[in-house]
Design a protein around this motif. Structure first.
Motif, short mmCIF file in Angstrom:
data_model
loop_
_atom_site.label_atom_id
_atom_site.label_comp_id
_atom_site.label_asym_id
_atom_site.label_seq_id
_atom_site.Cartn_x
_atom_site.Cartn_y
_atom_site.Cartn_z
N GLU A 142 93.06 10.51 28.38
CA GLU A 142 92.75 9.95 29.70
C GLU A 142 93.36 8.55 29.80
OE1 GLU A 142 88.42 12.22 30.21
OE2 GLU A 142 88.51 10.04 30.02
N GLU A 205 91.52 12.76 37.04
CA GLU A 205 90.17 12.47 36.58
C GLU A 205 89.39 11.74 37.68
OE1 GLU A 205 87.79 12.75 34.57
OE2 GLU A 205 88.64 14.05 33.03
N GLU A 212 94.34 12.84 33.30
CA GLU A 212 94.09 13.40 31.97
C GLU A 212 95.22 14.36 31.61
OE1 GLU A 212 91.17 16.77 30.22
OE2 GLU A 212 90.12 14.94 30.84
#
Length: 451
Positions: A142, A205, A212
């Motif tokens: 992420e 995300e 991500e």
């Protein structure tokens, strides 16, 4: 043609097909996971057999200082950099035809330098191999795309999208949100293809400009190398589009943080069987012991998976980051999640590591805790079937507290290596002490006239 060129991956050969190789980057990851090393003309690399760097690069802090550590480290002895040609890959953002090659660190007698992060992970894997086990991992990366930030006194803000609006938050899994910065995503795909890196998927995300990337499962060293390469490559792709990519755990106030979730399983080297599943598909005692090891030892390893003061800004309630050591099936509120899977793919997902950790050290720490569980044969507590976000925090909440726990974790030190642990703690304490000398805007705003 130099002999080493026959040892590099096919994707690197394809990249150079019909072209003249200009430059080689000889790189190694320091404590922070920053690429250190030297670049040289390809002809020079062809003619050399040995490359050197000072071992003191593992004493360097994230701010560029040097940790105060005696016992010979201040003599700055050289280490030999040994190229791992299986890691040779393109640097497709450069102006000429360049390969980057990850090197291992050895002393003059050919012994691994114990403070090199890649060697730390290799040492943990050697312990598994001695038991006839092979860990398999899959990381999830992420990170945020953010507007260029050239003044550290200014807050970080989301980037401008193709619509002329800044990226919006609370748009998890939105394809339109990903399309806002589609051109940089296209470059990431193109770079990954040139580098031979496999992307399992890209998604939006929950944060503004937060993305991500999922990687396919594989061997821990190979996946750590990929994360190391990906972080450098993604930054370069973002710069092409007048934005930054950041892997800070918590770059934007009020937004979620960025994690590096790590999925683990362990296979029997002799049979290829997933040791977390029986032949009839049930979970095994070893599966429970691995979870038990994570529950028992991860608090002492937090300094490795949350390595900066900013890391702990991610560990706050109600921001999609578990701050507990509960485990549960398909329960994203637990720090240790068991995803839905077939028996052959049964695995444990550690959701506590931040994306700011050194991938070699984050993976090594998680596997070390699981290894201790397998050896100690201690069961975890009962599965959590409720919302674990509501549970009490079980993790140290500052870097200082984490380092205190890490320094006293003798069993963890025996797995990661005592010399590495001493130097890692020295580096992190220097960084922490330097941070404590900085007066923040919050302090000036609320204490200047009120305290």
């Amino acid at each position: 043609m130099a002999e080493w060129r026959e040892q590099i991956p096919q994707t690197a050969r394809d990249y150079l097909s019909g072209r003249r190789l200009d430059e080689i980057e000889c790189i190694i990851a320091d404590m922070a996971g920053v690429a250190r090393g030297k670049a040289m003309p390809a002809a020079k690399f062809d003619g050399n057999s040995t490359y050197y760097l000072p071992t003191s690069i593992f004493l360097q802090t994230i701010t560029g200082g040097w940790a105060e550590f005696r016992d010979g480290a201040d003599l700055e002895p050289d280490m030999i950099m040994r190229p791992d040609f299986s890691t040779a890959t393109a640097a497709p953002w450069t102006a000429d035809w360049t390969l980057q090659i990850i090197h291992d660190a050895e002393d003059a007698n050919g012994n691994p330098i114990p403070t090199a992060p890649r060697n730390v992970l290799k040492h943990v894997l050697d312990l598994y191999r001695a038991e006839g086990w092979q860990p398999v991992i899959a990381p999830e990366l992420e990170f945020f795309f953010v507007a260029r930030n050239t003044d550290p006194n200014m807050p970080i803000i989301p980037p401008m999208g193709r619509t002329g609006r800044r990226a919006a938050a609370r748009q998890a899994y939105s394809m339109s949100a990903v399309d806002e910065y589609g051109k940089v995503i296209d470059d990431i795909y193109d770079f990954a293809e040139a580098m031979g890196l496999e992307i399992d998927g890209i998604l939006q995300e929950g944060g503004a400009g937060q993305v991500e990337i999922n990687l396919a499962h594989g061997k821990p060293i190979e996946l750590a190398d990929q994360v190391f390469y990906f972080k450098r490559m993604i930054r370069e792709a973002a710069l092409r589009h007048d934005m930054f990519a950041t892997f800070m755990a918590k770059p934007i106030e009020g937004e979620p943080g960025s994690a590096m979730h790590i999925h683990h399983s362990v296979i029997d080297i002799a049979t290829g069987q997933n040791l977390f599943s029986t032949e009839t598909g049930e979970s095994t005692e070893m599966f429970m012991h691995f979870i038990g090891g994570l529950q028992r030892h991860l608090p002492s390893a937090v300094a490795l998976i949350a390595p900066y003061v900013n890391s702990y800004r991610r560990y706050i309630p109600d921001f999609a980051a578990p701050i507990n050591l509960e485990w549960g099936y398909d329960n994203r509120t637990t720090g240790l999640r068991i995803p839905i899977s077939s028996p052959a793919s049964r695995r444990v997902e550690n959701r506590l590591a931040g994306m700011d950790c050194n991938p070699y050290l984050g993976i090594a720490a998680s596997l070390a805790c699981g290894y201790l569980g397998l050896k100690e044969k201690q069961h975890p507590r009962a599965q959590c079937t409720t919302n674990a976000y509501m549970d009490a925090n079980e993790l140290p909440m500052t870097l200082g507290a984490s380092l205190d726990m890490f320094d006293n974790a003798e069993k963890l030190h025996s797995i990661l290596g005592p010399e590495f642990c001493r130097i890692y703690s020295a580096v992190k304490r220097d960084e922490y002490n330097e941070f404590l000398q900085v007066i923040s805007p919050w302090e000036r705003e609320h204490l200047l006239l009120n305290a």
